[in-house]
Design an enzyme around this catalytic site. Structure first.
Site, PDB file in Angstrom:
ATOM      1  N   LYS A 188      11.627  -7.716   0.868  1.00 51.73           N
ATOM      2  CA  LYS A 188      10.604  -8.728   0.535  1.00 51.73           C
ATOM      3  C   LYS A 188      10.366  -8.752  -0.971  1.00 51.73           C
ATOM      4  O   LYS A 188      10.258  -9.818  -1.579  1.00 51.73           O
ATOM      5  CB  LYS A 188       9.301  -8.440   1.304  1.00 51.73           C
ATOM      6  CG  LYS A 188       9.461  -8.663   2.801  1.00 51.73           C
ATOM      7  CD  LYS A 188       8.254  -8.207   3.613  1.00 51.73           C
ATOM      8  CE  LYS A 188       8.565  -8.317   5.104  1.00 51.73           C
ATOM      9  NZ  LYS A 188       7.474  -7.874   5.978  1.00 51.73           N
ATOM     10  N   ASP A 245       1.685 -13.841   7.073  1.00 52.81           N
ATOM     11  CA  ASP A 245       2.490 -13.379   8.209  1.00 52.81           C
ATOM     12  C   ASP A 245       2.146 -14.149   9.493  1.00 52.81           C
ATOM     13  O   ASP A 245       2.851 -14.033  10.490  1.00 52.81           O
ATOM     14  CB  ASP A 245       2.216 -11.885   8.460  1.00 52.81           C
ATOM     15  CG  ASP A 245       3.407 -11.004   8.122  1.00 52.81           C
ATOM     16  OD1 ASP A 245       4.534 -11.520   8.066  1.00 52.81           O
ATOM     17  OD2 ASP A 245       3.189  -9.794   7.923  1.00 52.81           O
ATOM     18  N   GLN A 297       2.195  -4.301   6.475  1.00 55.31           N
ATOM     19  CA  GLN A 297       3.484  -4.030   7.116  1.00 55.31           C
ATOM     20  C   GLN A 297       3.249  -3.236   8.404  1.00 55.31           C
ATOM     21  O   GLN A 297       2.496  -2.267   8.424  1.00 55.31           O
ATOM     22  CB  GLN A 297       4.402  -3.271   6.145  1.00 55.31           C
ATOM     23  CG  GLN A 297       5.838  -3.145   6.600  1.00 55.31           C
ATOM     24  CD  GLN A 297       6.580  -4.480   6.734  1.00 55.31           C
ATOM     25  OE1 GLN A 297       6.312  -5.430   6.014  1.00 55.31           O
ATOM     26  NE2 GLN A 297       7.498  -4.545   7.682  1.00 55.31           N
TER      27      GLN A 297
HETATM   28  N1  GUN Z   1       7.156  -5.330  11.075  1.00 50.55           N
HETATM   29  C1  GUN Z   1       8.228  -5.896  11.689  1.00 50.55           C
HETATM   30  N2  GUN Z   1       8.284  -7.205  11.412  1.00 50.55           N
HETATM   31  C2  GUN Z   1       7.233  -7.492  10.621  1.00 50.55           C
HETATM   32  C3  GUN Z   1       6.763  -8.682   9.993  1.00 50.55           C
HETATM   33  O1  GUN Z   1       7.308  -9.776  10.130  1.00 50.55           O
HETATM   34  N3  GUN Z   1       5.644  -8.542   9.240  1.00 50.55           N
HETATM   35  C4  GUN Z   1       5.004  -7.350   9.079  1.00 50.55           C
HETATM   36  N4  GUN Z   1       3.906  -7.329   8.342  1.00 50.55           N
HETATM   37  N5  GUN Z   1       5.414  -6.239   9.650  1.00 50.55           N
HETATM   38  C5  GUN Z   1       6.525  -6.313  10.402  1.00 50.55           C
END
Ligand code: GUN
Length: 283
Positions: free
Chosen positions: A50, A118, A95
């Site tokens: 990211k 998200d 996350q």
């Molecule tokens: N953990 C696995 N996929 C994701 C996601 O798309 N966003 C976040 N914040 N955590 C994750």
């Protein structure tokens, strides 16, 4: 058989975003909260992806690593400080997964829905379900955009999704239904899983087991989308793989996503796009 090249489609989306961001008076800001734990080791890799994407396109990323010992109310207070100071960030994500002593639902729902790039807050989840303007969960949205990029219309198609999470299966079912697909969610308690899969026009799998989906699960000409990111330790060197026995399933399909290079990059591209969208509302 055509590969659904998520990496290439994501690159195109990021390039377009980069052009738009170049003309903005300031850079959009994304805040990423990473609570450290044993389970957060793969998360660190995802966060790195990211950060890399954001840097490429001109989004500032503020990663906050928090020790595992943080308590739920402290984390919620910490997020609250950002909710009240919208000049600090345009988007905020936590996350996942979080350590076991922290309730994910409570934490995700403490994020101001405006910052929720998200799309996990119940307000955004509800708006997604209702087919209204919203921040959408990035993996589910990324799958829709990947299909769209290949002009695949899901109208009337039998879509079977083996995943019932709030991150993937449930929002994807909503987006698919909103686009007129006939949707079935399958999970570990589903009966006749193989027979269900065999009638899928589009099969989406996010189980977490390498080689779970074999050739004899797939109808000739079906589309297969593999959301899983597993580690395969069977060879000399550990490799990233999905749920699908790719080599053997591939000839049976009309379209298939690779792992890596399929859904993963699309998730990141959608996060970037939604951060830009949040920035436009916040600037
Ligand atoms: N953990 C696995 N996929 C994701 C996601 O798309 N966003 C976040 N914040 N955590 C994750």
């Amino acid at each position: 058989m055509t590969l659904l090249d998520g990496k290439a489609v994501a690159e195109k989306i990021k390039k377009e975003l980069k052009e738009k961001i170049k003309n903005e008076p300031r850079k959009p800001i994304l805040t990423v909260i990473l609570v450290e734990s044993e389970e957060s080791i793969p998360s660190k890799i995802y966060v790195r992806n990211k950060i890399k994407a954001a840097k490429e396109i001109g989004i500032d990323v503020n990663v906050i690593e928090i020790p595992e010992t943080i308590q739920e109310d402290e984390l919620i207070d910490f997020i609250g400080a950002y909710n009240e100071r919208l000049y600090l960030t345009d988007g905020l994500i936590v996350q996942l997964p979080l350590p076991k002593h922290i309730n994910e639902h409570k934490v995700l729902n403490s994020i101001n829905p405006r910052l929720d790039v998200d799309g996990f807050h119940v307000e955004n989840a509800g708006l997604t379900l209702a087919n209204k303007e919203s921040m959408k969960p990035c993996t589910a949205y990324g799958i829709m955009r990947l299909l769209e990029a290949y002009n695949i219309d899901v109208t009337g198609k039998k879509v079977k999704i083996i995943n019932r999470s709030m991150i993937v299966g449930k929002p994807l079912a909503s987006l698919m239904m909103n686009n007129n697909a006939t949707v079935t969610i399958l999970h570990s308690k589903s009966e006749n899983l193989k027979e269900e899969c065999l009638t899928a026009d589009i099969l989406v799998t996010g189980v977490g087991i390498p080689n779970f989906i074999k050739r004899d699960y797939i109808k000739k000409g079906a589309i297969v989308i593999d959301v899983a990111i597993n580690r395969d330790y069977s060879g000399f060197k550990p490799k990233i793989c999905g749920d699908v026995d790719f080599k053997n399933v591939r000839p049976q399909t009309s379209f298939i996503t690779p792992v890596p290079g399929g859904v993963g990059p699309m998730t990141v591209a959608m996060l970037m796009e939604q951060t830009y969208k949040a920035y436009l509302k916040n600037k």
